[in-house]
Design a protein around this motif. Sequence first.
Motif, mmCIF file in Angstrom:
data_model
loop_
_atom_site.group_PDB
_atom_site.id
_atom_site.type_symbol
_atom_site.label_atom_id
_atom_site.label_comp_id
_atom_site.label_asym_id
_atom_site.label_seq_id
_atom_site.Cartn_x
_atom_site.Cartn_y
_atom_site.Cartn_z
ATOM 1 N N ARG A 1 -4.046 2.787 -5.170
ATOM 2 C CA ARG A 1 -3.250 1.753 -4.512
ATOM 3 C C ARG A 1 -4.198 0.756 -3.868
ATOM 4 N NH1 ARG A 1 -0.686 5.059 0.673
ATOM 5 N NH2 ARG A 1 -2.604 6.128 1.309
ATOM 6 N N VAL A 2 -3.669 -0.387 -3.501
ATOM 7 C CA VAL A 2 -4.468 -1.430 -2.864
ATOM 8 C C VAL A 2 -3.988 -1.622 -1.431
ATOM 9 C CG1 VAL A 2 -4.984 -2.597 -5.030
ATOM 10 C CG2 VAL A 2 -2.939 -3.231 -3.753
ATOM 11 N N LEU A 3 -4.805 -2.324 -0.657
ATOM 12 C CA LEU A 3 -4.499 -2.501 0.762
ATOM 13 C C LEU A 3 -3.770 -3.800 1.053
ATOM 14 C CD1 LEU A 3 -7.858 -1.231 2.323
ATOM 15 C CD2 LEU A 3 -5.783 0.063 1.778
ATOM 16 N N SER A 4 -3.876 -4.769 0.157
ATOM 17 C CA SER A 4 -3.252 -6.061 0.431
ATOM 18 C C SER A 4 -3.023 -6.794 -0.879
ATOM 19 C CB SER A 4 -4.144 -6.906 1.354
ATOM 20 O OG SER A 4 -5.373 -7.201 0.700
ATOM 21 N N ALA B 1 -8.105 -8.151 -3.974
ATOM 22 C CA ALA B 1 -7.729 -6.738 -3.907
ATOM 23 C C ALA B 1 -7.178 -6.217 -5.223
ATOM 24 C CB ALA B 1 -6.697 -6.528 -2.800
ATOM 25 N N THR C 1 -6.819 7.239 -3.637
ATOM 26 C CA THR C 1 -5.659 8.034 -4.034
ATOM 27 C C THR C 1 -5.574 8.102 -5.550
ATOM 28 O OG1 THR C 1 -4.229 6.085 -3.997
ATOM 29 C CG2 THR C 1 -4.377 7.382 -1.970
ATOM 30 N N ASN D 1 2.096 -9.301 0.337
ATOM 31 C CA ASN D 1 1.745 -8.064 1.030
ATOM 32 C C ASN D 1 2.933 -7.130 1.194
ATOM 33 O OD1 ASN D 1 -1.032 -8.499 1.493
ATOM 34 N ND2 ASN D 1 -0.554 -9.902 3.179
ATOM 35 N N TYR E 1 3.619 8.668 -1.483
ATOM 36 C CA TYR E 1 2.373 9.293 -1.060
ATOM 37 C C TYR E 1 2.617 10.166 0.170
ATOM 38 C CZ TYR E 1 -0.195 6.028 -4.078
ATOM 39 O OH TYR E 1 -0.676 5.327 -5.142
ATOM 40 N N TRP F 1 0.812 -1.212 0.000
ATOM 41 C CA TRP F 1 0.000 0.000 0.000
ATOM 42 C C TRP F 1 0.850 1.268 0.000
ATOM 43 C CZ3 TRP F 1 1.516 2.415 4.328
ATOM 44 C CH2 TRP F 1 1.835 1.664 5.449
ATOM 45 N N ASN F 2 2.164 1.103 0.055
ATOM 46 C CA ASN F 2 3.055 2.265 0.012
ATOM 47 C C ASN F 2 3.414 2.678 -1.412
ATOM 48 O OD1 ASN F 2 4.337 4.167 1.694
ATOM 49 N ND2 ASN F 2 6.319 3.204 1.346
ATOM 50 N N PHE G 1 -0.714 0.878 -7.398
ATOM 51 C CA PHE G 1 -1.003 -0.305 -8.194
ATOM 52 C C PHE G 1 -0.492 -0.031 -9.607
ATOM 53 C CE2 PHE G 1 -3.826 -3.348 -10.396
ATOM 54 C CZ PHE G 1 -3.642 -4.458 -9.584
ATOM 55 N N LEU H 1 -7.552 6.539 1.560
ATOM 56 C CA LEU H 1 -7.664 5.290 0.814
ATOM 57 C C LEU H 1 -7.806 5.536 -0.685
ATOM 58 C CD1 LEU H 1 -7.988 2.231 0.735
ATOM 59 C CD2 LEU H 1 -10.433 2.543 1.198
#
Length: 575
Positions: free
Chosen positions: A298-301, A306, A294, A519, A286, A120-121, A124, A292
């Motif tokens: 981006r994705v969370l996992s 996802a 953005t 992840n 970022y 998530w940093n 995607f 969330l």
Amino acid sequence: MNQIVMTTHKPDLNENVINAIQSVPLKENPNAKGRNVLNRMGNLSAFRVIKQIYYEYCANTSIHGIQYLGETRPLKEKLFWICVFIASICCCSNLIQNIYVKWTETPVIVTFAEKSTPVWNIPFPAITICSETKRPMQRKGPSYMELLNEWKSNIAEGKAFNPNINSTEFQEFLTLLHICNTQVIDEGLTRLSHQTIDYVGILNKMLPDFERYYLFCKWFGHFSECDELFVKTYTEEGICYTFNGLNATDIYRENTIQHRQMGLESTVKYNAFVNRSLEWSLENGYSHQTGLNTYPARVLSAGSRAGLFIVLQNFKQDLDFGCRGPIQGYKVLLHSPDDVPLVSKQFVRIPIAREVLIAVKPNMITTSVGISEYNPHRRQCFLNSERSLRFFKIYSQNNCELECLTNYTLKTCGCVKFSMPRTADMPVCGEDKIHCYDRAEDGLLFKEFSEGIKNTDFNFRGETECNCMPACTSLSYNAEISQGNFDLEHMLEAVGDSDYLQKYPGAEMSRLSIYFKENQFITSKRSELYGVTDFLANCGGIFGLFMGFSILSVVELLYHVSLRLWSHVTATNQN
């Protein structure tokens, strides 16, 4: 007896005076005598002072071997220590030269970062999808390949090319010449139309219906229409669609055709995308206040849940094998959001009637703070602020190479391909220049290779005319691909849907799923291999090992030849 009479001679007065003057001893000048004595004493005193300081320095210095030169020893022993001292200096010089060469050639090392980075940093990946169907196959009239063969045959026979088609079909044929297989275009073909052709406008008119080919998508676990996620992109292979890429207004400079054309089009049709503010950069990432949702997304996992899921469709009757060859379906390119997609260079095939899963593994290289102090060609990378591009706001190696290819094509052919970044004053190549700009890319590669080999003595590429080194902070995406059959007909039979193939005759489906594999991932980092501190430390270690030399040894030498010498001279003069 004779008597001898002696007579005395009386000297003359002048003769007496002369004799008297000659008999008087000469007296020396006291001032001249004093100066001679002082000169002799001064020379003797200066020599004694220098000699005394020399012996004092030899007795007290920390440099090994010097003390033996100031002692009362046989000449052969002094010669021995002189030879040892010179040999130590030679060894030190050779080793320090090796360290300096290593410091100059490889000041930067790429190593793994100390900690892993969560997915998530980073954004995607931007996904560009290009259909191999550039225009649905014509039901009436000649096909693209039939027209191309007729054109070549007429040229060989010296006849004029007058196909039995209308003006719209003729302009479509001229446009397809640029996006179909350009390698079959021979050199020396004449230009068929001297009018200015709007290739982008013609591509839009003959483009297959987006909704028929891109059925539906799923992002963040929500199903939606694909036109809510994808934006039209103009590439060297025609019109493609990009997900999660930066807007043209954020990539191209204001004076380019792409900024005006794609920016205006996006503003009209994709207003929701254009109104987003850019909250990410490759060098800074970022901001901490970013939530969330953005831009870029981006994705969370990790995992397919996802990621992006899309269902693609083709129709057998629309396939034109003469234009794109025997392999039909789609091309997919994964790239950084700030890169312009170059679909013909790197892509993944999505065949017809197949399901393709792409597990993405990011490959990111970051930069330490001290790297910016080095010259770009020493560290072999550019910071974004160090390399300004003519057509692009953001520096990357891909953008730089595309700009260099554009400039080289303009210089070689006198024009550029319609898909290349350009300004309004740059002419667009017609069909007679297709062979020229197609071969210009090969010519540029050979030219860059020749210049890079010639301008370097090391194992990295030297400076070339393009000067497109990698960005110091870069992001790429590696893909692990798996696929299987997608049997639409049997699936429809299983669910009892017999109307679909009647509504969409000849339909064939493909499914694509793109997601992060893990992840976290390990980031690589550019950092100093040999900084100034390391170089001085290594030099000091070598001097200390061979000679016992240090910075204080230099101060000690300067002290004896300046302050100590002056003190002795002052004391001697007073005495």
